[in-house]
Write an enzyme that holds these catalytic residues in place. Sequence first.
Site, PDB file in Angstrom:
ATOM      1  CG  ASP A 197     -14.081 -10.044  26.679  1.00 20.48           C
ATOM      2  OD1 ASP A 197     -13.287  -9.105  26.873  1.00 20.48           O
ATOM      3  OD2 ASP A 197     -15.222  -9.876  26.218  1.00 20.48           O
ATOM      4  CD  GLU A 234     -13.022  -5.196  28.657  1.00 17.09           C
ATOM      5  OE1 GLU A 234     -14.094  -4.664  29.022  1.00 17.09           O
ATOM      6  OE2 GLU A 234     -12.965  -6.111  27.823  1.00 17.09           O
ATOM      7  CD  GLU A 254     -15.853  -1.350  29.318  1.00 19.42           C
ATOM      8  OE1 GLU A 254     -16.777  -1.347  30.152  1.00 19.42           O
ATOM      9  OE2 GLU A 254     -15.549  -2.340  28.641  1.00 19.42           O
ATOM     10  CG  ASP A 262     -15.207  -3.979  32.466  1.00 18.35           C
ATOM     11  OD1 ASP A 262     -15.644  -3.690  33.598  1.00 18.35           O
ATOM     12  OD2 ASP A 262     -15.937  -4.080  31.465  1.00 18.35           O
ATOM     13  CG  ASP A 275     -26.297  -8.333  30.131  1.00 20.49           C
ATOM     14  OD1 ASP A 275     -26.254  -8.495  28.911  1.00 20.49           O
ATOM     15  OD2 ASP A 275     -25.488  -7.647  30.783  1.00 20.49           O
ATOM     16  CG  ASP A 322     -12.746  -7.587  23.728  1.00 24.71           C
ATOM     17  OD1 ASP A 322     -11.940  -7.881  24.607  1.00 24.71           O
ATOM     18  OD2 ASP A 322     -13.717  -6.832  23.902  1.00 24.71           O
ATOM     19  CG  HIS A 339     -24.881  -4.852  28.867  1.00 15.87           C
ATOM     20  ND1 HIS A 339     -24.014  -5.843  29.220  1.00 15.87           N
ATOM     21  CD2 HIS A 339     -24.166  -3.955  28.161  1.00 15.87           C
ATOM     22  CE1 HIS A 339     -22.803  -5.557  28.749  1.00 15.87           C
ATOM     23  NE2 HIS A 339     -22.862  -4.409  28.107  1.00 15.87           N
ATOM     24  CG  ASP A 382     -16.345  -7.360  30.091  1.00 15.08           C
ATOM     25  OD1 ASP A 382     -16.897  -8.382  29.654  1.00 15.08           O
ATOM     26  OD2 ASP A 382     -16.437  -6.242  29.548  1.00 15.08           O
ATOM     27  CG  HIS A 401     -11.700  -2.646  25.916  1.00 11.97           C
ATOM     28  ND1 HIS A 401     -12.804  -2.000  26.413  1.00 11.97           N
ATOM     29  CD2 HIS A 401     -12.134  -3.857  25.493  1.00 11.97           C
ATOM     30  CE1 HIS A 401     -13.866  -2.801  26.298  1.00 11.97           C
ATOM     31  NE2 HIS A 401     -13.473  -3.934  25.750  1.00 11.97           N
TER      32      HIS A 401
HETATM   33  C1  XUL Z   1     -17.249  -4.948  25.278  1.00  8.98           C
HETATM   34  C2  XUL Z   1     -17.308  -4.618  26.713  1.00  8.98           C
HETATM   35  C3  XUL Z   1     -18.670  -4.364  27.272  1.00  8.98           C
HETATM   36  C4  XUL Z   1     -18.700  -3.330  28.337  1.00  8.98           C
HETATM   37  C5  XUL Z   1     -20.078  -2.968  28.818  1.00  8.98           C
HETATM   38  O1  XUL Z   1     -15.973  -5.128  24.785  1.00  8.98           O
HETATM   39  O2  XUL Z   1     -16.303  -4.591  27.385  1.00  8.98           O
HETATM   40  O3  XUL Z   1     -19.177  -5.564  27.730  1.00  8.98           O
HETATM   41  O4  XUL Z   1     -17.960  -3.724  29.442  1.00  8.98           O
HETATM   42  O5  XUL Z   1     -20.937  -2.595  27.802  1.00  8.98           O
HETATM   43 CO    CO Z   2     -15.946  -4.293  29.416  1.00  7.48          CO
END
Ligand code: XUL
Ligand code: CO
Length: 437
Positions: free
Chosen positions: A308, A267, A231, A295, A103, A306, A100, A338, A270
Amino acid sequence: MSDFFPSVPKIAYEGAKSKGALAFHFYNPDEILLGKTMKEHLRFAMSWWHTLCAEGSDMFGSGTLAKNYGQSDPTAYAVAKAEAGFELMQKLGIDFYCFHDRDLAPEAETLAATNARLDVVADKLEALQKGTDIRPLWGTANLFSNPRYQNGAASSCSPEVFAFAAAQVKKALELTVRLGGEGYVFWGGREGYETLLNTNYGLEQENIARLFTMARDYARSIGFKGLFYIEPKPREPMKHQYDYDAATAIGFLRKYGLQDDFRMNIEANHATLAGHTFQHELRVAREEGFFGSIDANIGDPLLGWDTDQFPTNVYDTALAMWEVLEAGGFKLGGLNFDAKARRASNTFEDLFQAYIAGMDSFALGLRVAVKLREDGRLADFVQQRYAGYESGLGAEIVSGKATIRDLETYALKAGDVATTSGKQEYLEAVVNSVMFG
Ligand code: XUL
Ligand code: CO
């Protein structure tokens, strides 16, 4: 190369029998499977935000692993972070990164000053990339952290906010193009609603499409040859997010004429939040012609948020890689981690081990998916299950020849139909036998 992680060597493939804690056991980058190296199949990417920025804070406590890289000045910090990122990627043999705008460099007082800071980091990234194969898998703009986006970005009730979002996307596209990025992601973090009582749903949807269209047209005008990705995510941070899942996002892209330039970035976590499996989301994207990128992470089915986590469930990675192979493999997309190490995994060595675990799990997934294809029982079963549509009555239905009257005539005469078994447990056992046999 910088030396932020002195205790970590270049990570080598040592094979399944090795007990080395800083080594690959299943990911052998140069090994050929189905005519491509594992590295070409998997196209691993590092996420800038979790890997280089996030220090492990949560809503109950502060960070557990400092990532200031010895710097306090924001620009010097951003530059040191880039050096640390390249050291990490080079030690792991990763050729892609995802970022991003926020970042890469923290926001300054004004948009102009923020952009100037980004240019300094981009100079550094260009220098670091030189002589390597490292480049962005995709870039994106963070349109969710700044309080101005509390009511959404493109879907905000305020045109001023829409303008700021557009300006950020324009700069993020320029950075992506300058650094040779192969994709650009839109994750609609705040594009959704908390209550319909204050929401003009129709206008918000149209405005999101307007921003996507502007971005597409501008990017093509400055030479971007890559793919855009949506996404999908159903909730968090918003109660309802517009890009709920792959099917919803694909319908949106078709409605607004964006289907030639956009694909899905799926992802795993998600998918879990949407009540789907990871494989389901990949299957929808693939069957609809929108397979793009991944992702890579995993959620916790017991939790509704989430998490992650780094992906270590080989059953999931195998079925995901089955879909990737069926889609013909990644073109411009890849596997972006991610994912973040758990808060109590509080050393840089843990971060490397998290990447190793994730890369090895997808390598295992790829190996299993290749074996499932070679074994053939799954594909044969599905082909047989639908074989009725290849001739006779089935072929007439598929070709459009049979009318509803014809079918009634047929059914009235037939009396009843033979039923077939779905054989789910047998097929699950086939997967196990291929995985462990
Ligand atoms: C948030 C997510 C983000 C996207 C990019 O859940 O997955 O980090 O991958 O904006
Ligand atoms: Co993501």
